[in-house]
Structure formats: C-alpha cells, structure tokens
Design a protein around this motif. Structure first.
Motif, PDB file in Angstrom:
ATOM      1  N   PHE A   1       0.827  -1.203   0.000  1.00 42.40           N
ATOM      2  CA  PHE A   1       0.000   0.000   0.000  1.00 42.40           C
ATOM      3  C   PHE A   1       0.866   1.261   0.000  1.00 42.40           C
ATOM      4  O   PHE A   1       1.853   1.351   0.736  1.00 42.40           O
ATOM      5  CB  PHE A   1      -0.920   0.022   1.226  1.00 42.40           C
ATOM      6  CG  PHE A   1      -1.825  -1.164   1.327  1.00 42.40           C
ATOM      7  CD1 PHE A   1      -2.906  -1.297   0.469  1.00 42.40           C
ATOM      8  CD2 PHE A   1      -1.595  -2.153   2.275  1.00 42.40           C
ATOM      9  CE1 PHE A   1      -3.749  -2.398   0.562  1.00 42.40           C
ATOM     10  CE2 PHE A   1      -2.420  -3.244   2.367  1.00 42.40           C
ATOM     11  CZ  PHE A   1      -3.507  -3.377   1.505  1.00 42.40           C
ATOM     12  N   ALA A   2       0.420   2.253  -0.778  1.00 37.10           N
ATOM     13  CA  ALA A   2       1.189   3.486  -0.912  1.00 37.10           C
ATOM     14  C   ALA A   2       1.304   4.236   0.414  1.00 37.10           C
ATOM     15  O   ALA A   2       2.390   4.713   0.767  1.00 37.10           O
ATOM     16  CB  ALA A   2       0.549   4.384  -1.964  1.00 37.10           C
ATOM     17  N   LEU A   3       0.193   4.368   1.159  1.00 38.32           N
ATOM     18  CA  LEU A   3       0.279   5.102   2.416  1.00 38.32           C
ATOM     19  C   LEU A   3       1.189   4.401   3.410  1.00 38.32           C
ATOM     20  O   LEU A   3       1.878   5.059   4.205  1.00 38.32           O
ATOM     21  CB  LEU A   3      -1.118   5.307   3.017  1.00 38.32           C
ATOM     22  CG  LEU A   3      -2.027   6.303   2.292  1.00 38.32           C
ATOM     23  CD1 LEU A   3      -3.315   6.532   3.080  1.00 38.32           C
ATOM     24  CD2 LEU A   3      -1.331   7.630   2.042  1.00 38.32           C
ATOM     25  N   ASP A   4       1.222   3.080   3.377  1.00 38.00           N
ATOM     26  CA  ASP A   4       2.152   2.349   4.236  1.00 38.00           C
ATOM     27  C   ASP A   4       3.592   2.538   3.768  1.00 38.00           C
ATOM     28  O   ASP A   4       4.518   2.664   4.581  1.00 38.00           O
ATOM     29  CB  ASP A   4       1.804   0.860   4.249  1.00 38.00           C
ATOM     30  CG  ASP A   4       0.555   0.560   5.066  1.00 38.00           C
ATOM     31  OD1 ASP A   4      -0.119   1.514   5.502  1.00 38.00           O
ATOM     32  OD2 ASP A   4       0.252  -0.627   5.265  1.00 38.00           O
ATOM     33  N   PHE A   5       3.781   2.562   2.449  1.00 40.51           N
ATOM     34  CA  PHE A   5       5.126   2.799   1.919  1.00 40.51           C
ATOM     35  C   PHE A   5       5.642   4.156   2.376  1.00 40.51           C
ATOM     36  O   PHE A   5       6.774   4.270   2.877  1.00 40.51           O
ATOM     37  CB  PHE A   5       5.113   2.734   0.391  1.00 40.51           C
ATOM     38  CG  PHE A   5       6.416   3.116  -0.244  1.00 40.51           C
ATOM     39  CD1 PHE A   5       7.401   2.169  -0.464  1.00 40.51           C
ATOM     40  CD2 PHE A   5       6.668   4.441  -0.602  1.00 40.51           C
ATOM     41  CE1 PHE A   5       8.620   2.527  -1.037  1.00 40.51           C
ATOM     42  CE2 PHE A   5       7.877   4.803  -1.176  1.00 40.51           C
ATOM     43  CZ  PHE A   5       8.855   3.842  -1.390  1.00 40.51           C
ATOM     44  N   TYR A   6       4.843   5.183   2.204  1.00 36.34           N
ATOM     45  CA  TYR A   6       5.290   6.522   2.592  1.00 36.34           C
ATOM     46  C   TYR A   6       5.547   6.594   4.097  1.00 36.34           C
ATOM     47  O   TYR A   6       6.526   7.197   4.540  1.00 36.34           O
ATOM     48  CB  TYR A   6       4.263   7.573   2.171  1.00 36.34           C
ATOM     49  CG  TYR A   6       4.185   7.798   0.681  1.00 36.34           C
ATOM     50  CD1 TYR A   6       5.316   8.105  -0.059  1.00 36.34           C
ATOM     51  CD2 TYR A   6       2.978   7.723   0.002  1.00 36.34           C
ATOM     52  CE1 TYR A   6       5.256   8.320  -1.426  1.00 36.34           C
ATOM     53  CE2 TYR A   6       2.897   7.939  -1.363  1.00 36.34           C
ATOM     54  CZ  TYR A   6       4.036   8.233  -2.074  1.00 36.34           C
ATOM     55  OH  TYR A   6       3.966   8.440  -3.432  1.00 36.34           O
ATOM     56  N   GLU A   7       4.678   5.980   4.881  1.00 42.46           N
ATOM     57  CA  GLU A   7       4.886   6.014   6.337  1.00 42.46           C
ATOM     58  C   GLU A   7       6.166   5.288   6.725  1.00 42.46           C
ATOM     59  O   GLU A   7       6.860   5.707   7.658  1.00 42.46           O
ATOM     60  CB  GLU A   7       3.679   5.392   7.048  1.00 42.46           C
ATOM     61  CG  GLU A   7       3.785   5.370   8.565  1.00 42.46           C
ATOM     62  CD  GLU A   7       3.831   6.752   9.196  1.00 42.46           C
ATOM     63  OE1 GLU A   7       4.321   6.869  10.340  1.00 42.46           O
ATOM     64  OE2 GLU A   7       3.375   7.724   8.549  1.00 42.46           O
ATOM     65  N   SER A   8       6.494   4.216   6.022  1.00 45.22           N
ATOM     66  CA  SER A   8       7.735   3.492   6.334  1.00 45.22           C
ATOM     67  C   SER A   8       8.973   4.289   5.943  1.00 45.22           C
ATOM     68  O   SER A   8      10.099   3.911   6.290  1.00 45.22           O
ATOM     69  CB  SER A   8       7.751   2.134   5.610  1.00 45.22           C
ATOM     70  OG  SER A   8       7.959   2.298   4.212  1.00 45.22           O
ATOM     71  N   ARG A   9       8.775   5.403   5.236  1.00 44.36           N
ATOM     72  CA  ARG A   9       9.870   6.317   4.875  1.00 44.36           C
ATOM     73  C   ARG A   9       9.711   7.673   5.566  1.00 44.36           C
ATOM     74  O   ARG A   9      10.407   8.628   5.222  1.00 44.36           O
ATOM     75  CB  ARG A   9       9.908   6.539   3.368  1.00 44.36           C
ATOM     76  CG  ARG A   9      10.779   5.530   2.619  1.00 44.36           C
ATOM     77  CD  ARG A   9      10.144   4.191   2.486  1.00 44.36           C
ATOM     78  NE  ARG A   9      10.918   3.299   1.601  1.00 44.36           N
ATOM     79  CZ  ARG A   9      10.638   2.007   1.442  1.00 44.36           C
ATOM     80  NH1 ARG A   9       9.606   1.441   2.106  1.00 44.36           N
ATOM     81  NH2 ARG A   9      11.380   1.258   0.633  1.00 44.36           N
ATOM     82  N   GLU A  10       8.814   7.782   6.520  1.00 48.01           N
ATOM     83  CA  GLU A  10       8.609   9.066   7.195  1.00 48.01           C
ATOM     84  C   GLU A  10       9.932   9.604   7.742  1.00 48.01           C
ATOM     85  O   GLU A  10      10.650   8.923   8.465  1.00 48.01           O
ATOM     86  CB  GLU A  10       7.612   8.903   8.342  1.00 48.01           C
ATOM     87  CG  GLU A  10       7.340  10.192   9.109  1.00 48.01           C
ATOM     88  CD  GLU A  10       6.539   9.933  10.371  1.00 48.01           C
ATOM     89  OE1 GLU A  10       5.302  10.026  10.327  1.00 48.01           O
ATOM     90  OE2 GLU A  10       7.170   9.609  11.403  1.00 48.01           O
ATOM     91  N   GLY A  11      10.261  10.836   7.388  1.00 44.81           N
ATOM     92  CA  GLY A  11      11.489  11.463   7.848  1.00 44.81           C
ATOM     93  C   GLY A  11      12.726  11.086   7.063  1.00 44.81           C
ATOM     94  O   GLY A  11      13.795  11.674   7.269  1.00 44.81           O
ATOM     95  N   MET A  12      12.642  10.113   6.157  1.00 48.25           N
ATOM     96  CA  MET A  12      13.799   9.681   5.374  1.00 48.25           C
ATOM     97  C   MET A  12      13.963  10.545   4.130  1.00 48.25           C
ATOM     98  O   MET A  12      13.020  11.177   3.649  1.00 48.25           O
ATOM     99  CB  MET A  12      13.655   8.207   4.984  1.00 48.25           C
ATOM    100  CG  MET A  12      13.759   7.247   6.160  1.00 48.25           C
ATOM    101  SD  MET A  12      13.471   5.505   5.699  1.00 48.25           S
ATOM    102  CE  MET A  12      14.761   5.242   4.478  1.00 48.25           C
ATOM    103  N   SER A  13      15.155  10.559   3.586  1.00 42.06           N
ATOM    104  CA  SER A  13      15.456  11.343   2.397  1.00 42.06           C
ATOM    105  C   SER A  13      15.072  10.555   1.154  1.00 42.06           C
ATOM    106  O   SER A  13      15.556   9.439   0.928  1.00 42.06           O
ATOM    107  CB  SER A  13      16.950  11.687   2.354  1.00 42.06           C
ATOM    108  OG  SER A  13      17.227  12.552   1.281  1.00 42.06           O
ATOM    109  N   LEU A  14      14.179  11.153   0.350  1.00 41.02           N
ATOM    110  CA  LEU A  14      13.702  10.542  -0.883  1.00 41.02           C
ATOM    111  C   LEU A  14      14.019  11.459  -2.057  1.00 41.02           C
ATOM    112  O   LEU A  14      14.258  12.664  -1.887  1.00 41.02           O
ATOM    113  CB  LEU A  14      12.192  10.289  -0.824  1.00 41.02           C
ATOM    114  CG  LEU A  14      11.661   9.433   0.320  1.00 41.02           C
ATOM    115  CD1 LEU A  14      10.150   9.285   0.200  1.00 41.02           C
ATOM    116  CD2 LEU A  14      12.333   8.075   0.350  1.00 41.02           C
ATOM    117  N   SER A  15      13.956  10.894  -3.243  1.00 39.18           N
ATOM    118  CA  SER A  15      14.274  11.662  -4.442  1.00 39.18           C
ATOM    119  C   SER A  15      13.339  11.256  -5.567  1.00 39.18           C
ATOM    120  O   SER A  15      12.989  10.079  -5.714  1.00 39.18           O
ATOM    121  CB  SER A  15      15.731  11.414  -4.861  1.00 39.18           C
ATOM    122  OG  SER A  15      16.000  11.990  -6.125  1.00 39.18           O
TER     123      SER A  15
END
Length: 602
Positions: free
Chosen positions: A174-188
């Motif tokens: 799930f997309a919302l779970d994916f984003y939450e698992s990267r909360e605060g992390m650096s993405l590009s």
C-alpha cells in the motif's frame, strides 16, 4: 512554539526547546528505527531517549515549526521501520547543517497536525513521530543518499482499510504504508512531471508514476474512489526563497534532475517531500484552450465558477475572467455563474445586492470584445448561503440578448420556491428567475439553485444554475481512517434529489421540455450525487461523452477531477460538450475552476 502531542497518558502540550549542550543522560540508547517501530505510532511515545545517532538530511530554518531531520546510516532489515526522524526545535533555528553527524536526545512524541476544533483523538490526519525538548551534539560528518522513487517503487494500491494507527505497516502492498515506512527519510524523484500547479503557499505536486491515469495535458485523472493515484507527492522547499525562489509551475512542467529531501506529513495534502535539493523548473508549454464558436443554429450554455468575484475585487480579476468568457469560451449564449459575491465582497456589512459586481463583469466582457450581456439573479438572505462571511455568494445568469430571450415572470425572491406550472400544452415557471425549494434543509448554509426560462429561435429552454455544498468536513484521502468518510456527500445527495424532483415535475407536465442543469456540483461523475441526477435517463451528464481521463475541471492535491457539470434532458437535443482548460492546471489562474460549455442542436 506549542504543539499538541499524544502521549500514553493522553493529550499534553510539549514546548519545543533549542540546545546544543552535550546530550543529557536518559534511557538506554536506541536507534531511529526503534523509535519509529513497525506502525504509525511509536511504542516509545512519552519516553526520553538518548544517544540516537543520525546524519542531518534537511533543516527547516524558517517558519514556526523549525527543526531538522536525521537519518540513521545503518538501517535495520525490517522494511516497515523508517530510518528518518524529525527533531522539533519550535521557533528557534537549529544550528546544524545537512551532512552533520549528530547524537540526539529528547522526548518521543506523536504530533498530529490539527484543524481548528480538532483533537488528536478525533482528527482524521495521521501523525508525525518526532523528538521534542531535544538536545544534540555534532559528532562529525556523514552522507545519506536519498532513495529514488521510480514508476514501480510506490505500490499502486493506496491504502488498507481500517484505522491505520492500529495496523502494522505493509509497505510492499500500500502506498500510504510505503510513505509512512519512509517518514522522515530522504527521498528523491528525478525529472518529475508536475501534476498540480504551484499554489499560493509555494507548493506543487509531482508524480513518480507518469503513466498512472495520465491526462493528455500532463495531469493525473481521478477516475474513481479506488483510483487515488498513489504516485502523487507534494513538494515544498527547504531552500530560503531569497536564495532560490520557488518555481511557478503549471501541470505538465517538469522538475529536471533530482528533487530530494526528507519526507514529512501535513494535513494539507498528506505526505510532503521537503526539498533540500530542488530540480530545475522546465516549462512544458501548456496552453490555455479556446473552444469553437457555436453555429447559428446551436444554443451554447456554459458554466463558470468565478471564485468569489465581488464588487470590491481588483479590476485585473474582472478582466482576466472576462477575457476567458469573450475569447476562450467563445461568448456563450447563456452563462451560469457560481460564486458571485455581493457589491462589497467579503465585508460582512449586511449588503446582499450584487448589481455592481455583475455590472463590472459584464462591462469587462464587452471591453474584451464579447457581447453586451444582461443578467438575472436573486439576492440571497444575508449570510444564509455559505461561503465567505459577508460575501453572500450566489448563482446568476448572464445571457446574450442578441441570441436568446429571457422570459421574465415576477414573484421570484430569496424565500419563495419556483414551481413548474402548465401553460397550455407546455410547461412554464411560476416565477422566472426563481429558486428551487429554498426552505428545504438540503440548502442550509448553501447556495440555492436558480431556474430561468429562455427562448432560443422560438424554442423554450429551462436552465438550472447550481452550486452544491462543498466537500468541507470530509476525511482526506491521505488520512488515518480508510476508506475516508465523505460526510458532506449526504447534503449534496439531498440537494440532487431536490433538483431532480424539480426536473421530474417539469418533465411530468411536458415530456419534451428542454432542460439544462449546470454548475459546480462539487462532486464527481461517479458519485451518488450525479447518479441521483442521471438515474433512469432523466438527465445525461455531458461529460460522459469524453474519455474518463478528460473529465476534469479542477485540480486538487495533484488529482485532476470533475466537480463542474452540465446535464441535459433527452429532449434538449444533440449535445456537443467541451471543458475549456484555462485555470485549474495553471499557477496563474483567475479562478480555481475551469469553465465548460455545451452546444445544443435539435
């Protein structure tokens, strides 16, 4: 800076503080992934932690919610646990820089971004895990390479069902779970296409999935409640605007190269890429559309939400809207307007008349090369129809008297309902213009539909101008309750029932009545609101003649969606329909809605 945070014992107020003193002794050392855990809410909420290592990936050095993000360079093997964390310092600018290796201590909190009147217990928004009351020391230098989001990185499915705070994360599903698992992390995101134009708060939307429900003009179409378009991502900038102004981007533009930074969460749009590195703005050349003129034997009826057009507005707004009517809309014969304010705009002074507003608008249209329109409308009761307090927004008709005639029948006012009546073997209106069932609770704090009777080349046409209840109060797509509750839908469905009842009554008198129902219905073509109006073929949504990814008049949170509609009765004739994209996809817009027009023959 005061932030509401939910702790194990309930709601408390935590004051963010700034310090660069040596880290205080607290509990045993933990890593960021221990703090973040496998769900949305940390198991360590309310606890003091110390010696938390990380590398600074972004600094918010302006605004009232300052702080910095740190990321652990030594991740664990669990895909559910984020390796990033926000350190909140309140109104104080933290004296750290991207690339600093730090050791941090503080209290673990869950910050829920709240709307007025909300509490952490009832807000639909998700929370941000962060440290407050923090102290830290710089221990050296480090480097974090952002994780790049490609077309296949984020899951297509948007969210699991349920209260997300109570569920473990499944970032592969799930997309919302994916984003939450990267909360605060650096993405590009690299060479990202803009799907939501720059707004007044210096934010825009991009997609990491360029093929996902793509429109022909570069956007991402919202085609159903299950099509939330998981590639959408909001972008803001951590770079001071004096150093680099935020780009004024339109849909279809690109941010060339890498746009990278830590992932945050806001109640305004959900997950936000806070760009420490902002891609180069590359214009896509999107042009405003112009529809074709109506033929001599075609009646053209348009609808346009002019977004709080008041008599006190700057002339530039009148001129920009007028240019669209005279040129881009090819001067329609009848124009249903929404969000026409009174003569003093959003000044709450008891004024309800809008004659000056409409005079200025019709003058501007004539100056732009359009016809000398006449208007019909009914002043509402003061502050009874919603919108900005004092603005008294209402719907109104403009019409070109050289092409159509308006049938005036006295008796219409703010509180008197208009009714279909028999006039020989035809239907007529008890008052023209008139308002549909204004005492119906469905219209509480909302605009009442306006009905007018027109004559075009000897043929009678009834036009209903509408502006249904807004979506305010609905739970957001990105929220912690899934699927989100659409509470405002109940009122719009009741409003649709009232309009449908009026149309049925009109057609019951004359089955061949030519009826056009137009306006900002504030709902989608696949919604219960529209299904109520189109059930049994009583009305046809003209947008159904377009492919699904072309049915939009509004862009919200990067989703191109249909809120405005024109519906016609079977006897109205062959309809040629066009959404004229002049506003919603552009950073420079006279209104947040695109107008649309239908040309009827027969």
């Amino acid at each position: 800076m005061v932030r509401n945070s939910t702790l194990a014992a309930g709601v408390v107020v935590v004051l963010g503080a700034l310090s660069v003193a040596p880290v205080a002794t607290a509990q045993a050392a933990v890593r960021i992934h221990d703090i973040q855990g496998t769900g949305r809410v940390s198991d360590l909420v309310g606890q003091e932690v110390a010696d938390v290592p990380g590398v600074v990936t972004g600094v918010r050095a302006f605004g009232s919610a300052r702080g910095f993000w740190v990321q652990d360079p030594e991740p664990d093997a669990d895909a559910r646990t984020s390796e990033g964390l926000f350190v909140f310092t309140g109104g104080e600018t933290p004296r750290v820089a991207v690339g600093d290796a730090v050791s941090v201590a503080g209290k673990v909190t869950e910050y829920y971004p709240l709307a007025e009147g909300e509490s952490p217990e009832d807000t639909p928004n998700q929370s941000v895990t962060e440290l407050t009351g923090a102290t830290w020391q710089v221990t050296g230098k480090g480097e974090i390479r952002p994780e790049e989001l490609g077309p296949e990185t984020v899951p297509a499915a948007y969210s699991p069902e349920g209260e997300l705070d109570k569920l473990d994360l499944d970032p592969a599903a799930f997309a919302l779970d994916f984003y939450e698992s990267r909360e605060g992390m650096s993405l590009s995101v690299r060479d990202a296409r803009v799907v939501g134009p720059t707004d007044g708060y210096n934010a825009l939307w991009v997609t990491s999935k360029p093929e996902q429900n793509a429109t022909g003009r570069g956007g991402t179409a919202y085609t159903g409640y299950a099509e939330n378009n998981s590639g959408r991502l909001k972008v803001e900038s951590l770079i001071p605007f004096a150093e680099r102004p935020f780009p004024k981007a339109d849909v279809g533009d690109r941010l060339g190269g890498a746009t990278a930074g830590p992932l945050d969460y806001s109640r305004f749009g959900g997950y936000v890429l806070e760009a420490a590195a902002l891609g180069e703005h590359q214009p896509g050349g999107l042009e405003r559309e112009t529809t074709r003129p109506q033929a001599e034997d075609e009646l053209s009826v348009a609808t346009y939400n002019v977004e709080n057009l008041g008599g006190d507005n700057e002339q530039a707004k009148f001129d920009q809207l007028a240019k669209a009517v005279a040129g881009n809309l090819a001067a329609p014969d009848v124009l249903a307007l929404e969000e026409v304010q009174d003569n003093t705009g959003a000044t709450d002074d008891g004024v309800v008349a809008a004659d000056e507003t409409l005079r200025r608008f019709t003058d501007a249209i004539a100056a732009a090369g359009g016809p000398r329109y006449e208007w019909r409308q009914i002043d509402p009761e003061n502050n009874a129809d919603g919108g900005q307090p004092g603005g008294n927004i209402r719907v109104a008709f403009l019409f070109n008297p050289a092409r159509v005639s308006f049938v005036d029948r006295p008796g219409g006012d703010a509180v008197t309902p208009v009714r279909p009546v028999a006039d020989g073997d035809r239907a007529a209106l008890s008052a023209s213009p008139g308002r549909i069932d204004p005492a119906n609770p469905a219209w509480e704090s909302s605009r009442k539909p306006l009905v007018g009777e027109f004559t075009f080349q000897g043929k009678q046409v009834f036009v209903v101008a509408n502006h249904f209840n807004s979506k305010g109060g609905d739970q957001p797509l990105h929220g912690r309750f899934q699927p989100p509750r659409r509470t405002s839908e109940e009122q719009r469905t009741a409003q649709a029932e009232a309009v449908r009842g009026f149309v049925d009554e009109l057609r019951g008198i004359d089955a061949e009545a030519r009826v056009v129902v137009a306006g900002d219905l504030n709902d989608f073509g696949f919604s219960p609101t529209l299904r109520t109006l189109t059930a049994d073929g009583a009305l046809v949504d003209a947008a159904d003649s377009l492919p699904p990814n072309e049915r939009y008049s509004y862009v919200y949170d990067g989703n191109s969606q249909a809120l405005d509609h024109i519906l016609t009765s079977p006897a109205a004739g062959t309809a040629d329909y066009d959404v004229v994209h002049v506003n919603a996809e552009f950073a420079d817009q006279a209104s947040d809605h695109d107008p649309q027009v239908v040309r009827l023959r027969g």
